[in-house]
Design a protein around this motif. Structure first.
Motif, PDB file in Angstrom:
ATOM      1  N   LEU A  24       0.831  -1.204   0.000  1.00  0.00           N
ATOM      2  CA  LEU A  24       0.000   0.000   0.000  1.00  0.00           C
ATOM      3  C   LEU A  24       0.865   1.254   0.000  1.00  0.00           C
ATOM      4  O   LEU A  24       0.537   2.242  -0.686  1.00  0.00           O
ATOM      5  N   LEU A  25       1.974   1.213   0.730  1.00  0.00           N
ATOM      6  CA  LEU A  25       2.876   2.367   0.767  1.00  0.00           C
ATOM      7  C   LEU A  25       3.462   2.638  -0.616  1.00  0.00           C
ATOM      8  O   LEU A  25       3.499   3.793  -1.067  1.00  0.00           O
ATOM      9  N   ILE A  26       3.910   1.590  -1.292  1.00  0.00           N
ATOM     10  CA  ILE A  26       4.475   1.743  -2.634  1.00  0.00           C
ATOM     11  C   ILE A  26       3.421   2.304  -3.592  1.00  0.00           C
ATOM     12  O   ILE A  26       3.699   3.208  -4.393  1.00  0.00           O
ATOM     13  N   ALA A  27       2.202   1.782  -3.495  1.00  0.00           N
ATOM     14  CA  ALA A  27       1.118   2.250  -4.358  1.00  0.00           C
ATOM     15  C   ALA A  27       0.811   3.726  -4.107  1.00  0.00           C
ATOM     16  O   ALA A  27       0.593   4.498  -5.059  1.00  0.00           O
ATOM     17  N   ILE A  28       0.829   4.142  -2.852  1.00  0.00           N
ATOM     18  CA  ILE A  28       0.548   5.542  -2.514  1.00  0.00           C
ATOM     19  C   ILE A  28       1.626   6.462  -3.077  1.00  0.00           C
ATOM     20  O   ILE A  28       1.327   7.535  -3.615  1.00  0.00           O
ATOM     21  N   VAL A  29       2.894   6.037  -2.957  1.00  0.00           N
ATOM     22  CA  VAL A  29       3.993   6.844  -3.484  1.00  0.00           C
ATOM     23  C   VAL A  29       3.882   6.988  -5.001  1.00  0.00           C
ATOM     24  O   VAL A  29       4.068   8.083  -5.558  1.00  0.00           O
ATOM     25  N   VAL A  30       3.575   5.890  -5.685  1.00  0.00           N
ATOM     26  CA  VAL A  30       3.441   5.925  -7.147  1.00  0.00           C
ATOM     27  C   VAL A  30       2.283   6.828  -7.556  1.00  0.00           C
ATOM     28  O   VAL A  30       2.417   7.677  -8.453  1.00  0.00           O
ATOM     29  N   LEU A  31       1.134   6.664  -6.902  1.00  0.00           N
ATOM     30  CA  LEU A  31      -0.031   7.483  -7.230  1.00  0.00           C
ATOM     31  C   LEU A  31       0.210   8.964  -6.935  1.00  0.00           C
ATOM     32  O   LEU A  31      -0.224   9.838  -7.701  1.00  0.00           O
ATOM     33  N   ALA A  32       0.903   9.245  -5.823  1.00  0.00           N
ATOM     34  CA  ALA A  32       1.208  10.640  -5.478  1.00  0.00           C
ATOM     35  C   ALA A  32       2.120  11.261  -6.535  1.00  0.00           C
ATOM     36  O   ALA A  32       1.944  12.421  -6.919  1.00  0.00           O
ATOM     37  N   GLY A  33       3.086  10.478  -7.012  1.00  0.00           N
ATOM     38  CA  GLY A  33       3.981  10.972  -8.058  1.00  0.00           C
ATOM     39  C   GLY A  33       3.238  11.253  -9.354  1.00  0.00           C
ATOM     40  O   GLY A  33       3.453  12.277  -9.993  1.00  0.00           O
ATOM     41  N   LEU A  34       2.349  10.337  -9.724  1.00  0.00           N
ATOM     42  CA  LEU A  34       1.560  10.518 -10.950  1.00  0.00           C
ATOM     43  C   LEU A  34       0.625  11.721 -10.836  1.00  0.00           C
ATOM     44  O   LEU A  34       0.454  12.486 -11.786  1.00  0.00           O
ATOM     45  N   PHE A  35       0.019  11.871  -9.663  1.00  0.00           N
ATOM     46  CA  PHE A  35      -0.892  12.992  -9.447  1.00  0.00           C
ATOM     47  C   PHE A  35      -0.142  14.318  -9.508  1.00  0.00           C
ATOM     48  O   PHE A  35      -0.616  15.297 -10.110  1.00  0.00           O
ATOM     49  N   LEU A 101      11.347  15.452  -2.817  1.00  0.00           N
ATOM     50  CA  LEU A 101      11.107  16.280  -1.634  1.00  0.00           C
ATOM     51  C   LEU A 101       9.629  16.333  -1.284  1.00  0.00           C
ATOM     52  O   LEU A 101       9.255  16.320  -0.107  1.00  0.00           O
ATOM     53  N   SER A 102       8.785  16.385  -2.314  1.00  0.00           N
ATOM     54  CA  SER A 102       7.334  16.387  -2.069  1.00  0.00           C
ATOM     55  C   SER A 102       6.901  15.083  -1.400  1.00  0.00           C
ATOM     56  O   SER A 102       5.987  15.071  -0.564  1.00  0.00           O
ATOM     57  N   ALA A 103       7.567  13.988  -1.767  1.00  0.00           N
ATOM     58  CA  ALA A 103       7.222  12.688  -1.195  1.00  0.00           C
ATOM     59  C   ALA A 103       7.549  12.606   0.282  1.00  0.00           C
ATOM     60  O   ALA A 103       7.042  11.722   0.987  1.00  0.00           O
ATOM     61  N   ALA A 104       8.378  13.544   0.785  1.00  0.00           N
ATOM     62  CA  ALA A 104       8.696  13.549   2.217  1.00  0.00           C
ATOM     63  C   ALA A 104       7.439  13.741   3.056  1.00  0.00           C
ATOM     64  O   ALA A 104       7.368  13.298   4.206  1.00  0.00           O
ATOM     65  N   GLY A 105       6.437  14.390   2.449  1.00  0.00           N
ATOM     66  CA  GLY A 105       5.169  14.554   3.154  1.00  0.00           C
ATOM     67  C   GLY A 105       4.447  13.243   3.392  1.00  0.00           C
ATOM     68  O   GLY A 105       3.567  13.149   4.258  1.00  0.00           O
ATOM     69  N   LEU A 106       4.821  12.215   2.628  1.00  0.00           N
ATOM     70  CA  LEU A 106       4.195  10.903   2.785  1.00  0.00           C
ATOM     71  C   LEU A 106       4.798  10.095   3.930  1.00  0.00           C
ATOM     72  O   LEU A 106       4.378   8.962   4.181  1.00  0.00           O
ATOM     73  N   ILE A 107       5.790  10.662   4.604  1.00  0.00           N
ATOM     74  CA  ILE A 107       6.355   9.974   5.774  1.00  0.00           C
ATOM     75  C   ILE A 107       5.274   9.776   6.833  1.00  0.00           C
ATOM     76  O   ILE A 107       5.362   8.893   7.680  1.00  0.00           O
ATOM     77  N   ILE A 108       4.233  10.586   6.766  1.00  0.00           N
ATOM     78  CA  ILE A 108       3.102  10.403   7.681  1.00  0.00           C
ATOM     79  C   ILE A 108       2.487   9.017   7.500  1.00  0.00           C
ATOM     80  O   ILE A 108       2.000   8.409   8.463  1.00  0.00           O
ATOM     81  N   MET A 109       2.538   8.490   6.271  1.00  0.00           N
ATOM     82  CA  MET A 109       2.022   7.151   6.016  1.00  0.00           C
ATOM     83  C   MET A 109       2.939   6.094   6.631  1.00  0.00           C
ATOM     84  O   MET A 109       2.478   5.093   7.172  1.00  0.00           O
ATOM     85  N   VAL A 110       4.254   6.329   6.535  1.00  0.00           N
ATOM     86  CA  VAL A 110       5.217   5.423   7.180  1.00  0.00           C
ATOM     87  C   VAL A 110       4.978   5.419   8.683  1.00  0.00           C
ATOM     88  O   VAL A 110       4.983   4.363   9.331  1.00  0.00           O
ATOM     89  N   THR A 111       4.760   6.609   9.234  1.00  0.00           N
ATOM     90  CA  THR A 111       4.487   6.729  10.671  1.00  0.00           C
ATOM     91  C   THR A 111       3.216   5.987  11.040  1.00  0.00           C
ATOM     92  O   THR A 111       3.174   5.245  12.032  1.00  0.00           O
ATOM     93  N   LEU A 112       2.175   6.165  10.243  1.00  0.00           N
ATOM     94  CA  LEU A 112       0.895   5.509  10.516  1.00  0.00           C
ATOM     95  C   LEU A 112       1.039   3.991  10.497  1.00  0.00           C
ATOM     96  O   LEU A 112       0.566   3.297  11.408  1.00  0.00           O
ATOM     97  N   PHE A 113       1.695   3.460   9.474  1.00  0.00           N
ATOM     98  CA  PHE A 113       1.853   2.011   9.354  1.00  0.00           C
ATOM     99  C   PHE A 113       2.726   1.459  10.474  1.00  0.00           C
ATOM    100  O   PHE A 113       2.476   0.354  10.981  1.00  0.00           O
ATOM    101  N   THR A 114       3.745   2.219  10.872  1.00  0.00           N
ATOM    102  CA  THR A 114       4.606   1.766  11.967  1.00  0.00           C
ATOM    103  C   THR A 114       3.874   1.829  13.297  1.00  0.00           C
ATOM    104  O   THR A 114       4.080   0.978  14.171  1.00  0.00           O
ATOM    105  N   VAL A 115       3.012   2.830  13.464  1.00  0.00           N
ATOM    106  CA  VAL A 115       2.210   2.928  14.684  1.00  0.00           C
ATOM    107  C   VAL A 115       1.305   1.704  14.832  1.00  0.00           C
ATOM    108  O   VAL A 115       1.100   1.192  15.935  1.00  0.00           O
ATOM    109  N   ILE A 116       0.777   1.231  13.705  1.00  0.00           N
ATOM    110  CA  ILE A 116      -0.062   0.021  13.737  1.00  0.00           C
ATOM    111  C   ILE A 116       0.742  -1.169  14.247  1.00  0.00           C
ATOM    112  O   ILE A 116       0.248  -1.971  15.053  1.00  0.00           O
ATOM    113  N   ILE A 117       1.996  -1.268  13.795  1.00  0.00           N
ATOM    114  CA  ILE A 117       2.859  -2.356  14.245  1.00  0.00           C
ATOM    115  C   ILE A 117       3.281  -2.140  15.692  1.00  0.00           C
ATOM    116  O   ILE A 117       3.249  -3.084  16.513  1.00  0.00           O
ATOM    117  N   ALA A 118       3.673  -0.900  16.037  1.00  0.00           N
ATOM    118  CA  ALA A 118       4.137  -0.596  17.393  1.00  0.00           C
ATOM    119  C   ALA A 118       3.036  -0.818  18.423  1.00  0.00           C
ATOM    120  O   ALA A 118       3.288  -1.321  19.525  1.00  0.00           O
TER     121      ALA A 118
END
Length: 311
Positions: A24-35, A101-118
């Protein structure tokens, strides 16, 4: 310790949920780049736009009604754009680096997914009743808790690396790899333009975002040690993660609001010299973060050490 960490990694990666989150993370990054690329403006006529912007700003500098702060920003903008014209450096916005650099804003998704694991790392052991099997091992509770925390951070680092590499590749194909050698331009106090490494600047941006990630994940890990229910721990962690920014906006009207955790987690404004509130410095925010970090670690250890697993 290595065996404990290896065991925790096996628990994470043998679950389908983990691979779904990664995909899902990879898909979000790809879609964000395309958008982002859908609004792409060619850099072919950037020189014309830069020249027009310089001319406009020079006229505005003659306007006495423009505040001094804005005039200073205009002067810096003129210096940057003139330097870009002189050295044939196109704007970074519509380049590989701009997309990364714009993709750095997607670190929130990394945080969210890691919070689920944590949120599931400790509480999940109680939910599934495996905590007793874990504690009968010769390893101390301190080592067990540390292995779980380090595994959580390694998982976050893995997601961050996957996100960065995916973003770099996607934006490279979208905008071309010819801008890899493009420098990062800044204006010093004397009004002179300086060249720096764009890669170092990108790493600095991601690194400061990583600090925010570590703090939120550490908080989620602490919450996981408090509750026996993994679903409750995950839900509460996610709620605090998103509500924290809203609470920050409400508290910043007060002088003591700058001591709130989420007022200091995002350190990227310091790269541009624009702190969230007057009186806040990078050193101040780091000190506040260290206090909260130690608080979360101590609470996690004390709660886990005193937790009765017989119930």
């Amino acid at each position: 310790m290595l065996n404990l960490i290896r065991n925790e990694h096996m628990k994470i990666y043998r679950r389908l949920r983990t691979w779904i989150l990664g995909g899902l993370l990879i898909a979000i990054v790809v879609l964000a780049g395309l958008f982002s690329h859908s609004g792409y403006q060619s850099n072919e006529d950037w020189k014309t736009r830069a020249a027009e912007s310089i001319e406009h700003n020079q006229k505005e500098l003659e306007n006495p009604d423009v505040p001094a702060k804005f005039k200073q920003q205009m002067k810096e903008g003129i210096a940057l754009q003139q330097y870009m014209l002189d050295h044939n450096y196109p704007p970074t916005d519509n380049t590989l680096w701009g997309g990364t650099l714009s993709a750095a804003g997607l670190i929130i998704m990394v945080t969210l997914f890691t919070v689920i694991i944590a949120g599931d790392m400790v509480a999940g052991e109680f939910t599934w009743g495996t905590i007793k099997l874990l504690l009968i091992r010769p390893a101390s509770r301190a080592k067990i808790l540390l292995s779980k925390y380090l595994t959580t951070l390694l998982f976050a680092a893995t997601l961050l690396i996957v996100m960065f590499i995916t973003s770099l590749i996607v934006n490279g194909f979208l905008y071309g790899f010819q801008s890899l050698n493009l420098p990062h331009l800044t204006v010093n106090a004397a009004g002179q333009v300086q060249e720096g490494s764009m890669l170092v600047y990108v790493f600095a941006t991601y690194g400061l975002k990583l600090i925010e990630l570590v703090m939120i994940v550490t908080m989620a890990f602490m919450i996981s040690t408090v509750f026996r229910s993994s679903s409750l721990a995950i839900g509460l962690s996610i709620f605090i993660m998103f509500a924290g920014q809203i609470i920050t906006l409400l508290l910043m009207r007060y002088s003591w609001g700058k001591y709130f955790l989420f007022a200091n987690t995002d350190l990227t404004p310091y790269l541009e010299g624009q702190p969230l509130a007057e009186g806040m410095t990078l050193g101040f925010s780091i000190t506040v973060l260290l206090f909260y970090f130690l608080l979360f670690i101590v609470l996690s250890w004390e709660i886990f050490r005193r937790r009765d697993v017989a119930a």
